[in-house]
Design a protein around this motif. Structure first.
Motif, PDB file in Angstrom:
ATOM      1  N   THR A   1      46.226  50.767  48.758  1.00  0.00           N
ATOM      2  CA  THR A   1      46.844  50.028  49.854  1.00  0.00           C
ATOM      3  C   THR A   1      47.255  48.643  49.362  1.00  0.00           C
ATOM      4  N   ASP A   2      47.797  47.844  50.255  1.00  0.00           N
ATOM      5  CA  ASP A   2      48.187  46.473  49.908  1.00  0.00           C
ATOM      6  C   ASP A   2      46.981  45.602  49.549  1.00  0.00           C
ATOM      7  N   TYR A   3      45.813  45.952  50.039  1.00  0.00           N
ATOM      8  CA  TYR A   3      44.619  45.131  49.845  1.00  0.00           C
ATOM      9  C   TYR A   3      43.621  45.740  48.881  1.00  0.00           C
ATOM     10  N   GLY A   4      43.899  46.899  48.317  1.00  0.00           N
ATOM     11  CA  GLY A   4      42.972  47.545  47.395  1.00  0.00           C
ATOM     12  C   GLY A   4      43.046  49.054  47.531  1.00  0.00           C
ATOM     13  N   ILE A   5      41.932  49.658  47.946  1.00  0.00           N
ATOM     14  CA  ILE A   5      41.846  51.100  48.083  1.00  0.00           C
ATOM     15  C   ILE A   5      41.420  51.425  49.508  1.00  0.00           C
ATOM     16  N   GLY A   6      42.163  52.334  50.148  1.00  0.00           N
ATOM     17  CA  GLY A   6      41.834  52.777  51.496  1.00  0.00           C
ATOM     18  C   GLY A   6      41.272  54.179  51.463  1.00  0.00           C
ATOM     19  N   ILE A   7      40.201  54.413  52.224  1.00  0.00           N
ATOM     20  CA  ILE A   7      39.570  55.732  52.330  1.00  0.00           C
ATOM     21  C   ILE A   7      39.591  56.119  53.794  1.00  0.00           C
ATOM     22  N   TRP A   8      40.403  57.122  54.119  1.00  0.00           N
ATOM     23  CA  TRP A   8      40.493  57.618  55.500  1.00  0.00           C
ATOM     24  C   TRP A   8      39.679  58.898  55.624  1.00  0.00           C
ATOM     25  N   ARG A   9      38.950  59.029  56.730  1.00  0.00           N
ATOM     26  CA  ARG A   9      38.317  60.308  57.025  1.00  0.00           C
ATOM     27  C   ARG A   9      39.301  61.124  57.821  1.00  0.00           C
ATOM     28  N   THR A  10      39.664  62.301  57.320  1.00  0.00           N
ATOM     29  CA  THR A  10      40.689  63.128  57.960  1.00  0.00           C
ATOM     30  C   THR A  10      40.118  64.334  58.690  1.00  0.00           C
TER      31      THR A  10
END
Length: 88
Positions: free
Chosen positions: A78-87
């Motif tokens: 992401t723009d700020y680092g790493i994004g982890i979404w629960r899907t």
């Protein structure tokens, strides 16, 4: 001539199974992946270069957790680092 050496050993009856080998501690185990709800996002703030070198380790950690718990995650830069979404 062969030397004979006395071997000593012990036999323990009903000792039970060996203790579990948990291995080394997980580097990303502090992330609250098990408690996050579907549709929620965890963002790890990193510089772009650090995010590129770290994303595969976080993906592997999330993948191991997904196999163990049945939950699904999407890991992206992401723009700020790493994004982890629960899907799921």
């Amino acid at each position: 001539m062969l030397e004979q050496s006395a071997q000593r050993f012990r036999v323990y009856e009903n000792a039970g199974p060996p203790p579990p080998n948990s291995g080394p501690p997980s580097k990303w185990g502090y992330l609250p992946l098990e408690t996050v709800g579907v549709g929620d996002l965890i963002e790890v703030t990193l510089e772009v270069d650090d995010a590129k070198s770290t994303i595969n380790a976080i993906r592997s950690h999330a993948g191991r957790l997904a196999r163990r718990t049945g939950k699904k995650f999407s890991v992206r830069i992401t723009d700020y680092g790493i994004g982890i979404w629960r899907t799921k």
